[in-house]
Design an enzyme around this catalytic site. Structure first.
Site, PDB file in Angstrom:
ATOM      1  N   ASN A 145     -17.456  16.695  24.744  1.00 19.07           N
ATOM      2  CA  ASN A 145     -16.920  15.356  24.508  1.00 19.07           C
ATOM      3  C   ASN A 145     -15.813  15.454  23.472  1.00 19.07           C
ATOM      4  OD1 ASN A 145     -19.328  14.722  25.882  1.00 19.07           O
ATOM      5  ND2 ASN A 145     -19.489  12.776  24.797  1.00 19.07           N
TER       6      ASN A 145
HETATM    7 CA    CA Z   1     -23.383  10.278  26.325  1.00 20.24          CA
END
Ligand code: CA
Ligand code: CTP
Length: 227
Positions: free
Chosen positions: A34
């Site tokens: 991420n």
């Molecule tokens: Ca997540």
């Protein structure tokens, strides 16, 4: 300063903080992750330590260096982060600022995957453990205060409220990371604190101010150390 010398409203408190992204390997040279600078988590670790807490700072590979005055535990993957968090318990509070990868590659290649003409690799994913949900659900040794973050792009309040219920945490710090807000990757944040008391929208402010305000709220919620 040493632990014995710590002073402030969180002196004598042990708080686990997760921060940064996790990296899930595809092969020895590639990973999925991420987007997360680790700035909000680092600011939070700093603010909690500043109020006297013993902070166990479990961090993935973040861009921002970990704060001073905390115990740093470096990890790469979600599985490692979960193990480090469980190892760090018991704690008075746990704050989950990490942007954990939701999936990992089920069988990372042991050697580098080479490009081959006319064929593309396929990745088989497996779901990562949900560290926040797992800690919230602990029957024994659950921290007295469990705080999650929810970075959302649509229906921020509704999504974050549902997320709080689903994960079983006490508080959720919700923020809108739609590209239009310019929040993602910046120095500022605009959050809403969701608890049993409802939703409290804070004005847009620096990430370090968000951290200090949240640390003060945590100190208030934990109250004085009984002895
Ligand atoms: Ca997540
Ligand atoms: N979190 C965690 N472990 C995971 C995923 C998330 O501890 N495997 C924590 C994050 O640190 C954060 C909170 O859970 O405090 C919410 O993360 P988020 O990614 O917003 O929630 P998800 O349940 O993964 O939902 P989404 O589908 O929106 O990604």
């Amino acid at each position: 300063i040493g632990k014995a010398l710590a002073s402030g409203p969180l002196a004598g408190r042990r708080i686990v903080v997760t921060s940064g992204p996790t990296h899930e390997p595809i092969d020895p040279v590639r990973y999925i992750a991420n987007r997360s600078s680790g700035a909000q988590g680092a600011a939070l670790g700093d603010a909690l330590a500043g109020l006297g807490a013993e902070v166990i700072f479990v961090t993935g590979p973040a861009e921002v260096p970990p704060p001073k005055g905390v115990k740093v535990v470096k990890v790469d993957t979600a599985a490692e982060m979960r193990a480090a968090v469980m190892d760090a318990l018991p704690a008075d509070a746990a704050v989950f600022a990490a942007a954990v990868a939701d999936w990992r590659v089920e069988q990372p290649a042991t050697g580098k995957i080479k490009k081959t003409p006319d064929s593309l690799p396929t990745l088989q994913f497996a779901e990562n453990p949900d560290i926040l949900a797992d800690v919230s659900a602990l029957r024994e040794g659950r921290p007295g205060l469990v705080v999650g973050f929810a970075a959302e792009t649509d229906d921020v309040l509704a999504n974050a409220t549902a997320k709080r219920a689903r994960k079983g945490c006490d508080w959720i710090v919700a923020n809108d990371v739609s590209p239009a807000t310019g929040i993602m990757g910046g120095q500022e944040n605009m959050v809403t604190l969701i608890s049993d008391d409802g939703a409290d929208a804070w004005p847009r402010m620096g990430k370090d101010q968000v951290a200090r305000k949240l640390a003060a709220k945590i100190a208030e919620a934990l109250g004085p150390v009984s002895r």
